[in-house]
Design an enzyme around this catalytic site. Structure first.
Site, PDB file in Angstrom:
ATOM      1  N   ASP A   1      -0.513  -5.571  -9.498  1.00 50.64           N
ATOM      2  CA  ASP A   1      -1.331  -5.108 -10.608  1.00 50.64           C
ATOM      3  C   ASP A   1      -0.359  -4.537 -11.646  1.00 50.64           C
ATOM      4  OD1 ASP A   1      -3.606  -4.012 -12.088  1.00 50.64           O
ATOM      5  OD2 ASP A   1      -2.921  -2.071 -11.317  1.00 50.64           O
TER       6      ASP A   1
ATOM      7  N   ASP B   1      -3.024  -0.006  -7.432  1.00 50.14           N
ATOM      8  CA  ASP B   1      -3.307   1.423  -7.333  1.00 50.14           C
ATOM      9  C   ASP B   1      -4.700   1.818  -7.808  1.00 50.14           C
ATOM     10  OD1 ASP B   1      -3.000   1.079 -10.090  1.00 50.14           O
ATOM     11  OD2 ASP B   1      -2.278   3.134 -10.339  1.00 50.14           O
TER      12      ASP B   1
ATOM     13  N   ASP C   1      -8.526  -2.693  -7.838  1.00 43.88           N
ATOM     14  CA  ASP C   1      -7.620  -3.441  -6.968  1.00 43.88           C
ATOM     15  C   ASP C   1      -8.128  -3.528  -5.528  1.00 43.88           C
ATOM     16  OD1 ASP C   1      -5.809  -3.750  -9.085  1.00 43.88           O
ATOM     17  OD2 ASP C   1      -4.859  -1.828  -8.647  1.00 43.88           O
TER      18      ASP C   1
END
Length: 641
Positions: free
Chosen positions: A330, A523, A527
């Site tokens: 991410d 995080d 996600d």
């Protein structure tokens, strides 16, 4: 009865036998110790080992064998023979049966705790939803529980409130922090006609919106379902011991029966002698070390990881890491800092920043905080402004020391001319995917300030460490492609997948899995599905609780370089588990011929007592092997005291 209760019962009733074993070499014998061991082991077998025997019997009826088969046969054989030995005044080994049950249950306690952690991720996702909302009913605004909101309701949202459900703005405007769902680093401006997402946070304006998706149809509810589906889609890990036991158990049973038949029928031995040889074969194959092989390596490996700030949450992750060939990241908060900050100032830096800070101090725009933070760091004195005015969609205007000053976006260029030099600088900075803010006085632009969610200082090094290990790197983000590509080029990411919604992240991970096993690093709440569906989910410790619960590995120091360390440590830990399983079997395999009496003519035999000692030595070798994992070299290790 729960696994935890069975473990404690087994442990408590096994400890007295351990004390007896420790005292024996010193010539201290507890009176009636055999009967005491019989009573203690009987309780362990009846209460703690019962489910193993039931499982083994169920597998037997289906013509299969598993770890429970090994435990059941090993413990039952040791227990039954010890009763016979006690009645015939021979050496007993009740403790072997009790210790096997205790060690195996210890491993199962760890597994149960990990499963509970996985289910907590879903509960925390549900807790993110707003509990109620201000809904227009009969011309009045009333407080309504979330469960009573229906599609078509008109809902009011004030500054600082959560948006209850998904919908479309019908009145007013604001900025909304959607980072928890979309991964966008900047709050998004919203006005009439724009979509809003349930459970995101309204920032500074009041607006009305029409509910479109409620209940299970909202984006957050869909994320919850994706996490559930992803968790359920993982097939239970096929433990290596179960794989081996499919062959090992039938072979041992056959050899034990064959040993008895050969000695009793063909060699004319007594029933007692033939039974001793047969039981010795069973005891040497008893899976005591197997109960230690996985939990000891897991405890040492995870303990070492904890010292490095790396939390490995389950054994399944260790197995998956071995074949990972792609690492997906991410962007926001993982590769980048997750906080917009000033990156460039063009012009007289002190003057430009002073003017911008003075005007932005009265502004509610989300970029204002970045400018004010920069002014604080540079110790810029912020002047007092008068005649402050905000022009929607353009910027802010005010008077400073009698001069008209302004700060805004590129829409100001429709009214104010930009000289060629600054224009070139603007194009250059925008091509770097930075947000450009224009600062001016008296209808003249005097400087530029750029704001960006910058990459972490360690990101480039971390990506390089992974690429040096031959791993492919991918960025998967909800940000626009230009921003994502600029960050990817800066840190060395191989591939960029941008403009991705939360529900699509898991789909992209699954697509990448067609080419091999995938690790995902993230995080945010958005996600969670990708972290769960990936073969290995790696959560940053600074992230949300949901991300941390969904990940199989958690990096507590929020240092991206720990991704490479985590993968290497996990791989070494799993390899040590396989080595332990080898040692757990090797003594058994090598000892079986001796236990069966093949070398009896040469005076080499293995009594049940010696077979029990060999079992203990096998367990010791497994423990030693696990402890040595603390000395295994991690090439990227930079541990600090």
């Amino acid at each position: 009865m729960t696994i935890t209760k069975r473990f404690w019962i087994s442990l408590i009733f096994s400890i007295p036998m351990l004390v007896g074993m420790i005292l024996m070499p010193f010539g201290i014998m507890i009176p009636g110790s055999e009967w005491i061991q019989f009573v203690l082991t009987t309780i362990v077998m009846a209460v703690a080992a019962g489910p193993f025997i039931q499982s083994a019997w169920a597998s037997f009826k289906k013509h299969h064998s598993n770890m429970d088969t090994l435990v059941a046969i090993g413990t039952a054989t040791a227990y039954v023979y010890s009763i016979y030995a006690m009645l015939t005044h021979q050496a007993v080994f009740f403790e072997s049966a009790a210790f096997v049950v205790t060690f195996v249950l210890l491993g199962q306690v760890f597994e149960e705790k990990m499963r509970n952690n996985a289910s907590n991720a879903i509960e925390k996702l549900v807790d993110l939803q707003a509990k109620d909302a201000e809904v227009m009913r009969d011309g009045k605004i009333v407080q309504v529980p979330l469960s009573e909101i229906v599609a078509g309701d008109i809902i009011r949202v004030k500054p600082g409130q959560k948006i209850a459900v998904d919908g479309e703005i019908t009145e007013g405007s604001s900025t909304v922090d959607e980072s928890m769902v979309t991964g966008e680093s900047m709050p998004v401006s919203k006005s009439i006609g724009d979509k809003v997402i349930g459970s995101t946070m309204n920032s500074n304006g009041t607006f009305m919106f029409k509910a479109e998706k409620v209940g299970s149809d909202t984006m957050l509810s869909q994320i919850v379902e994706l996490v559930k589906k992803a968790q359920n889609s993982h097939a239970p890990i096929q433990n290596l011991t179960d794989k081996v036991s499919e062959i090992f158990v039938p072979v041992v049973l056959s050899l034990s029966i064959l040993t008895f038949v050969v000695w009793y029928v063909f060699l004319g031995a007594t029933v007692a002698t033939a039974l001793i040889f047969a039981v010795s074969v069973m005891v040497i194959a008893c899976p005591c070390a197997l109960g230690l092989a996985t939990p000891t390596a897991l405890m040492v490996g995870t303990g070492r990881g904890a010292k490095m700030g790396i939390l490995i949450k389950n054994g399944e992750v260790l197995e998956e890491v071995s074949d990972v060939n792609t690492v997906v990241f991410d962007k926001t908060g993982t590769i980048t800092k997750g906080k917009p900050e000033v990156t460039d100032i063009v012009g007289d830096k002190k003057q430009v920043l002073a003017i911008a800070a003075a005007l932005e101090e009265s502004s509610e725009h989300p970029l204002a905080a970045a400018i004010l933070d920069k002014a604080e760091v540079d110790k810029i004195t912020v002047a007092t402004v008068t005649d402050f005015q905000a022009i929607e969609g353009k910027g802010v205007f005010a008077t400073i020391d009698g001069q008209k000053a302004f700060v805004g976006n590129d829409k100001l260029l429709n009214d104010i001319k930009l000289d060629s030099e600054l224009n070139e600088q603007m194009i250059l900075l925008q091509n770097q995917a930075k947000t450009v803010v224009f600062v001016g006085i008296n209808q003249e632009i005097i400087g530029l300030i750029t704001i960006q969610d910058a990459a972490k200082e360690t990101s480039k090094e971390a990506i390089g460490m992974l690429k040096s290990r031959g791993l492919n790197t991918v960025m998967l983000t909800g940000d626009n492609r230009r921003v994502a590509k600029a960050i990817a080029e800066e840190v060395g990411i191989d591939e960029v997948i941008a403009d991705v919604l939360p529900s699509d992240k898991a789909d992209h991970v699954e697509a990448l899995q067609r080419n091999g096993k995938v690790a995902f690093v993230g995080d945010g709440i958005n996600d969670a599905p990708a972290l769960t569906v990936a073969d290995v989910g790696i959560a940053m410790g600074s992230g949300t609780d949901i991300a941390i619960e969904s990940g199989g590995i958690v990096l507590m120091k929020n240092d991206l370089r720990d991704v490479a360390k985590a993968l290497e440590l996990s791989k070494k830990t799993f390899n040590r588990i396989k080595l332990n399983l080898f040692w757990a079997f090797i003594y058994n395999v090598l000892g079986i011929p001796v236990a069966a009496g093949i070398f009896y003519a040469a005076g080499l035999t293995l009594s049940p007592e010696l077979a029990g000692f060999a079992m203990a030595f096998s367990s010791l070798s497994v423990v030693t092997s696990s402890v040595l994992l603390n000395k295994a070299k991690i090439s990227s290790d930079v541990e600090t005291a």
